[in-house]
Scaffold this active site. Structure first.
Site, short mmCIF file in Angstrom:
data_model
loop_
_atom_site.label_atom_id
_atom_site.label_comp_id
_atom_site.label_asym_id
_atom_site.label_seq_id
_atom_site.Cartn_x
_atom_site.Cartn_y
_atom_site.Cartn_z
N SER A 127 -14.91 2.60 -5.93
CA SER A 127 -14.57 1.08 -5.91
C SER A 127 -14.79 0.81 -7.27
O SER A 127 -14.04 -0.74 -7.53
CB SER A 127 -14.28 0.23 -4.44
OG SER A 127 -14.84 1.22 -4.20
N HIS A 147 -9.36 5.59 -8.10
CA HIS A 147 -9.54 5.42 -6.50
C HIS A 147 -8.32 4.80 -5.89
O HIS A 147 -6.96 4.34 -5.82
CB HIS A 147 -9.14 3.31 -7.58
CG HIS A 147 -9.59 3.04 -6.71
ND1 HIS A 147 -10.33 1.35 -6.48
CD2 HIS A 147 -10.60 3.06 -5.04
CE1 HIS A 147 -10.21 1.31 -5.29
NE2 HIS A 147 -10.84 1.92 -4.31
N GLU A 186 -5.59 4.09 -8.44
CA GLU A 186 -5.74 3.20 -9.14
C GLU A 186 -6.26 3.78 -10.25
O GLU A 186 -7.51 4.97 -9.94
CB GLU A 186 -6.39 1.91 -9.56
CG GLU A 186 -6.57 0.97 -9.97
CD GLU A 186 -7.65 -0.39 -9.05
OE1 GLU A 186 -7.63 -1.39 -9.74
OE2 GLU A 186 -8.38 0.56 -8.30
N ASN A 224 -9.89 -5.00 -6.14
CA ASN A 224 -11.19 -5.39 -6.23
C ASN A 224 -11.91 -6.69 -7.68
O ASN A 224 -12.77 -7.42 -6.38
CB ASN A 224 -12.49 -4.10 -6.12
CG ASN A 224 -12.11 -3.15 -4.59
OD1 ASN A 224 -11.30 -4.03 -4.10
ND2 ASN A 224 -12.16 -1.81 -4.84
#
Ligand code: CAA
Length: 287
Positions: A122, A143, A155, A193
């Site tokens: 992440s 991801h 991602e 994130n």
């Protein structure tokens, strides 16, 4: 290799994210071997996929026959050497840099040189994992989002040395899984994130400072912003320990107080309040 030539995928780690990735890959028709560190964890991983696919049958998203076929395509093992003949590897081990570096060094030895090695990290740097191999051009981030069988985003993260060919392969493979892809360069947090961590941390700070209750914060976001769940429910889903780890990685990278984990989050993790997986986080899941 072309994305539609991938016949066997190895997934390293079969926890919350790994088990979801195993399910998504098996649904796309490929054989999947997942690697865990103990027989108990192999069994737990398999059970998670069984439960999730059972839920999909109950919701009318999958036939019982297709569910059987999916489960038959999945093999669990504790021996990483079983990943040796994979056409693609997706690493979803614990979010810890030394652990992941060790896994990539082993995969470098075991797998064919042309095989793409992806990480579901992440937030950790792709460049650090690429440096553990002799094929930095074939290392990238793939991801997935929690829960992978439902969330449609993949991602992709391009390290300094990841080739365009590898990115094109991963884009095509994402499509084969039924996901939309977005591309980010290799910096902590990537796209999602980078935006999500300050938001979740701010919600924890609101609770910590007594400005609003957890229920009111979650209700405000679901009804006021139309999100499927509020930030504290989402933290419980992601895992407070994982959220804390990601927050620390972002803080290390940017040294910006925006990414500093609130004290309450740290204390909750220390007390074992990890969210749904431990039965207790901001809410109680023990009953
Ligand atoms: N396979 C396929 N479909 C399934 C399924 C399965 N195993 N289980 C459920 N579904 C389907 C359901 O049929 C339903 O579809 P419809 O909308 O067509 O009816 C849909 O998925 C939603 O399922 P549920 O009704 O069971 O669940 P819900 O409505 O309570 O939603 C949720 C649950 C999808 C988790 C939703 O609350 C949500 O989207 N929450 C936000 C999740 C999120 O933000 N995730 C990202 C976390 S951050 C992250 O992952 C990045 C990181 O690095 C930390």
């Amino acid at each position: 290799m072309k994305a539609d030539e991938v016949k066997k995928v190895a997934v390293i780690g079969c926890g919350i994210m790994g088990s979801g990735i195993v399910e998504v890959v098996a649904r796309s028709g490929a054989d999947v071997t997942f690697v865990e560190i103990s027989d108990e964890k192999v069994e737990r991983g398999r059970k998670t996929v069984e439960k999730s696919t059972q839920k999909a049958v109950e919701k009318g998203k999958l036939s019982e026959e297709d569910r059987r076929a999916i489960l038959d395509r999945i093999t669990g093992t504790t021996d990483i050497a079983d990943a040796a003949d994979a056409d693609l590897v997706i690493e979803a081990a614990t979010e810890d840099l030394p652990t992941k570096i060790e896994v990539f060094a082993k995969l470098e030895e075991l797998t064919r040189a042309e095989v793409v090695l992806a990480t579901n990290t992440s937030s950790l740097p792709i460049a650090e994992l690429a440096a553990a191999t002799e094929r930095p051009d074939r290392i990238l981030g793939m991801h997935f989002f929690n829960p992978p069988p439902i969330m449609k985003l993949l991602e992709l993260v391009q390290g300094l040395e990841t080739s365009e060919e590898t990115i094109e392969f991963a884009r095509a493979y994402g499509l084969r899984l039924g996901n939309s892809t977005v591309l980010s360069k290799d910096r902590a947090g990537f796209i999602v994130n980078f935006l999500l961590v300050p938001y979740m941390n701010s919600a924890v700070s609101l609770v910590e400072q007594g400005f609003a209750t957890r229920e009111d914060i979650d209700t405000a976001v679901t009804l006021g912003l139309g999100h499927p769940m509020g930030p504290l429910t989402l933290l419980d889903l992601v895992g407070l320990d994982t959220a804390l780890y990601i927050s620390n990685v972002l803080y290390d990278e940017f040294k910006d107080p925006l990414y500093a984990a609130p004290t309450l989050l740290k204390r909750m993790v220390a007390a074992g309040y990890l969210g749904r997986k431990s039965g207790r986080g901001f809410y109680d899941y023990s009953k």
